[in-house]
Enzyme design. Structure first.
Site, PDB file in Angstrom:
ATOM      1  CG  ASP A 130      -2.195   0.727   1.086  1.00 47.15           C
ATOM      2  OD1 ASP A 130      -2.191   1.829   0.522  1.00 47.15           O
ATOM      3  OD2 ASP A 130      -3.228   0.182   1.519  1.00 47.15           O
ATOM      4  CG  HIS A 147     -10.419   3.845   1.364  1.00 42.95           C
ATOM      5  ND1 HIS A 147     -10.045   4.036   0.047  1.00 42.95           N
ATOM      6  CD2 HIS A 147     -10.347   5.064   1.933  1.00 42.95           C
ATOM      7  CE1 HIS A 147      -9.747   5.314  -0.153  1.00 42.95           C
ATOM      8  NE2 HIS A 147      -9.925   5.952   0.970  1.00 42.95           N
TER       9      HIS A 147
END
Length: 307
Positions: A130, A147
């Site tokens: 990420d 999220h």
């Protein structure tokens, strides 16, 4: 050969975009299917079962009642159903491949994998690719978008219901988490990461050490005393020149070859238990190139190699 080739692959689409500000990640599963994921896995020798979806409501059909955790009830419902489906797939001896959707779905995917192995008295490691830390909690998040919170909830922080999917918390030990590729972190989130005890590999670490060294260390972390590991791949971990089709792009990310190398190491390790691809937004893409490249990376994690 990756030992998972003997297992039936179950592809689950989770067309959820309630966790993000920008619409479009609900079409991520369709983009990967259009790219030909199922047939590509079959060409690798896998048996691929009939694909399925976990239904998710559209943003326009609901109201974000809690601005600190926007659309929490709807996201909780989807993640709860996803977790139960992942448990069932693993109990059948099959391999779950989850196509998102925004990264909030990881609370469901990993809850299912962790629950299955918890019932066997085992724990599971977690590789989290990420650009962002995903370590906010309701109240600390500047946006209230869930999220940006899933990893925190898997570690047992934040909202009671979100962190207790499948009836237990935390889902993973911090010492078995490897967060790779981060380069855009909120101030409170930076503190959360440092205090959590997880292992974070920033882009500077990748620059200085090289992806091979980072991948080897990450695999040691996630396999230390565990049954294996789950791979959660947010496509914005890659550089925007590699995967432009995402709503949260940050320059200076993982290159295409670095990402392939990491995925190849995961496959070679042989302990991959489940995986997911998230945050693919075909509406921001260029001719579905992001889905095609994300698919290529997924196939490398599933054992595809050059020779």
């Amino acid at each position: 050969m990756n030992p998972n080739t003997n297992r039936t692959v179950r592809i689950i689409g989770v067309p959820l975009d309630l966790g993000a500000s920008r619409r479009g990640t609900d079409m991520g599963p369709s983009a990967l299917r259009i790219a030909g994921l199922g047939n590509a896995l079959r060409r690798m020798g896998y048996t691929v079962a009939r694909e399925e979806d976990i239904p998710a409501p559209a943003m326009e059909t609901g109201t974000p009642e809690d601005l600190k955790a926007r659309f929490k009830p709807q996201i909780l419902e989807v993640c709860t159903k996803l977790a139960a489906r992942v448990v069932a797939i693993l109990e059948e001896g099959d391999f779950p491949v989850v196509l998102g959707g925004d990264h909030s779905i990881a609370m469901g995917t990993f809850a299912g994998t962790a629950s299955h192995f918890r019932n066997k008295g085992q724990s599971v490691g977690l590789i989290w690719i990420d650009a962002h830390g995903d370590m906010n909690v309701p109240g600390s998040s500047p946006s209230g978008n869930i999220h940006g919170m899933p990893l925190a909830h898997l570690l047992g922080r934040g909202d009671e219901e979100l962190k207790n999917i499948q009836g237990f918390s935390p889902k993973v030990k911090p010492e078995n988490v490897a967060l790779i590729g981060i380069r855009d972190i909120d101030a409170v989130e930076r503190k959360n990461i440092k205090e959590s005890g997880i292992h974070a590999f920033t882009m500077r670490d990748i620059d200085e050490l090289g992806m091979a060294a980072v991948a080897r260390r990450a695999l040691e972390i996630v396999n230390d005393g565990t049954a294996g590991f789950h791979l959660s791949f947010d496509v914005d971990g890659c550089d925007p020149t590699v995967i432009p089709g995402s709503g949260t792009l940050v320059p200076g990310g993982i290159s295409f070859r670095e990402a392939h190398l990491l995925m190849e190491y995961c496959a070679d390790n042989g302990n991959l238990l489940s995986l997911e691809v998230v945050e693919l937004n075909p509406f921001l893409d260029e001719g579905n190139i992001s889905a095609e490249r994300a698919m290529g990376l997924l196939l490398s994690a599933m054992g595809k190699s050059i020779l």
